[in-house]
Write a protein that holds these residues in place. Sequence first.
Motif, PDB file in Angstrom:
ATOM      1  N   PHE A 507       0.828  -1.207   0.000  1.00 34.24           N
ATOM      2  CA  PHE A 507       0.000   0.000   0.000  1.00 34.24           C
ATOM      3  C   PHE A 507       0.866   1.263   0.000  1.00 34.24           C
ATOM      4  O   PHE A 507       0.530   2.259  -0.638  1.00 34.24           O
ATOM      5  N   MET A 511       1.012   4.544  -2.608  1.00 36.03           N
ATOM      6  CA  MET A 511       0.231   5.525  -1.846  1.00 36.03           C
ATOM      7  C   MET A 511       0.148   6.883  -2.528  1.00 36.03           C
ATOM      8  O   MET A 511      -0.913   7.518  -2.551  1.00 36.03           O
ATOM      9  N   THR A 517      -5.699   5.766  -3.386  1.00 37.27           N
ATOM     10  CA  THR A 517      -4.814   4.923  -2.578  1.00 37.27           C
ATOM     11  C   THR A 517      -4.345   5.674  -1.329  1.00 37.27           C
ATOM     12  O   THR A 517      -4.188   5.070  -0.258  1.00 37.27           O
ATOM     13  N   TYR A 520      -7.086   5.460   1.070  1.00 38.47           N
ATOM     14  CA  TYR A 520      -7.194   4.113   1.633  1.00 38.47           C
ATOM     15  C   TYR A 520      -6.240   3.955   2.818  1.00 38.47           C
ATOM     16  O   TYR A 520      -6.611   3.421   3.873  1.00 38.47           O
ATOM     17  N   VAL A 521      -4.995   4.425   2.641  1.00 38.50           N
ATOM     18  CA  VAL A 521      -4.022   4.370   3.739  1.00 38.50           C
ATOM     19  C   VAL A 521      -4.504   5.215   4.906  1.00 38.50           C
ATOM     20  O   VAL A 521      -4.411   4.804   6.072  1.00 38.50           O
TER      21      VAL A 521
END
Length: 578
Positions: A507, A511, A517, A520-521
């Motif tokens: 991830f 990132m 993304t 998401y992190v």
Amino acid sequence: MTKSNKPSKGKSIDITLRDLAVPKKVPWSAFVLLIILYVITSFLTSKCATTMGSVQFLDKVIPYNAFAGVFTSLSNLCVMFLVLLFRKPGYIVSMIFLCVYQIPMLIINFMMRDNVNAVAGTFSNVFSVVAITIIYIMFKKDLKLQRRLHDQAVTDRLTKLPNRFACRELMERLIRKGEEFALVSIDITNFKSINDTMGHAFGDKVLIEVGNRWKELADSGKTGTNDFIGRLGGDEYAMIIRNYDSEEELLETIGSYKAELEKTITIEDCDYYISANFGYSEYPAEGESTNELLSGANAAMHETGRSGTTSILKFSNESFKIDRTMEIERKIRLALENDTIFFNLQPQYDISHRLRGFEALARMKDENGEFISPAEFIPVAEKTGLVDRIDAAVFRKAAKFLSEVLDEKIDSHLTISTNVSVRHLMKNNFLDETREIIEEYQIPADRIEIEITESIMIDSTEKALSVINELKNMGIKIAIDDFGTGYSSLSYLNSLPSDMLKIDKSFIDVMNDSESTKEYVAMIISIGHILHLEVISEGVESPEQIETLRKVGCDYIQGYVWGRPMSPEDAMTLALEA
């Protein structure tokens, strides 16, 4: 290959197991010899008892009848050896000699000829009858116990098929006899997906059904060969085939088991279609020892899985290179035996670049000093069941390192993180092993962090929670490694008494590629904080990634950007300077 014995219908596998349990037989020539000795000593006993006269020995005059007791003792020894070595046949013959011939003759001598020596002989033989009867009864009970214990030792508890030990024992016996046979290694394909989707209890039912089908086929004698089926463990089986005339017939037999397996399996109203990879090697063509044959058959089996072109393959020394997996397994075992598994330490920092601690990472070199990548030896260790021993070796050495740091810097708040596999955590002695290491090196439990993966919740939720709770009670920290790549479930995450979330490198790598993304992190970090967990990102390699993680509230950093894995000596220097 010449067929020596046609397979018998009924229970050929059970018969073979029973034969393995029976001790090696003494040759019948010894039986005949003991009978002859008994007849001779009995004749000499009778002759000495009825012969007048004497013999001079060392200035002593010894009457002939004095030797009757000597020969009586020798004849009694013969009947005892008959019972000890030949059990039931020996007991029957001994009882005939003593009760039908010897004792009646002695009684007649006493009653009809007034031979007083016959009294002692009669009682001696009666005592022999009692002795051999006790010996026979005790040996019979002992043999039953031996067979029961042997059955337990050679039988797989789940499928009731012979186990790995039984297969090896049969092969070793056939090799000693010089009897030709083929060993087939079998691996059920994609069985892990059944366990993962339907659960281990359902998977066990599939393994039992496969075992029942194959055992029924082996016992039926329909293949025309003598077949012995065993379960080696997990989804791996082995088959030992004897009495085939040609390789074509051998392939037909293997094909029969393949066809039987591929028939629809219905369990709990669900239909499943199972297949397998078959690899085989022949004795003595492809190996003259059990290990060589197993290695060859396993190599052929793995090759069928890799190539995907066939599901039945013979091992060939010419066309096969040494299977890399088996070679790595050998190197791991050697390293564990010689205690040459070592570790590196990768530093972990808070977002302000203050040292938090280190993660202990397993490392390995082979006997030639060549470095073997963890990406290569860790999967092999997991597959072969050696990963728990690697975990334990690294944990112990990491604990020793922490102890040495605390000796030099008593106020250090350094944390040592160590990986523990699911297999290792689930071992019955894991908690005792952990306590022993803490006590041995006198280190504070709250300075230790154990990293586990989310898959721990798949294998045995109840036991996993019990072990983790006990670790927490000891003061040990728990980190959930590779979060987001495995069995991600907020309900399980909430129930796990953990302290830290580790965001997987995959991830972090992407990132900054897109806003989604990055979000998401950020979401993973927010979830961790909501659950009162700290969050560390691993695999951080650039200042831009650090800046993004700082903005989204990440607590700790681990990666090449601030520190590569280093030797314990370099880590000690870094720890003392912090």
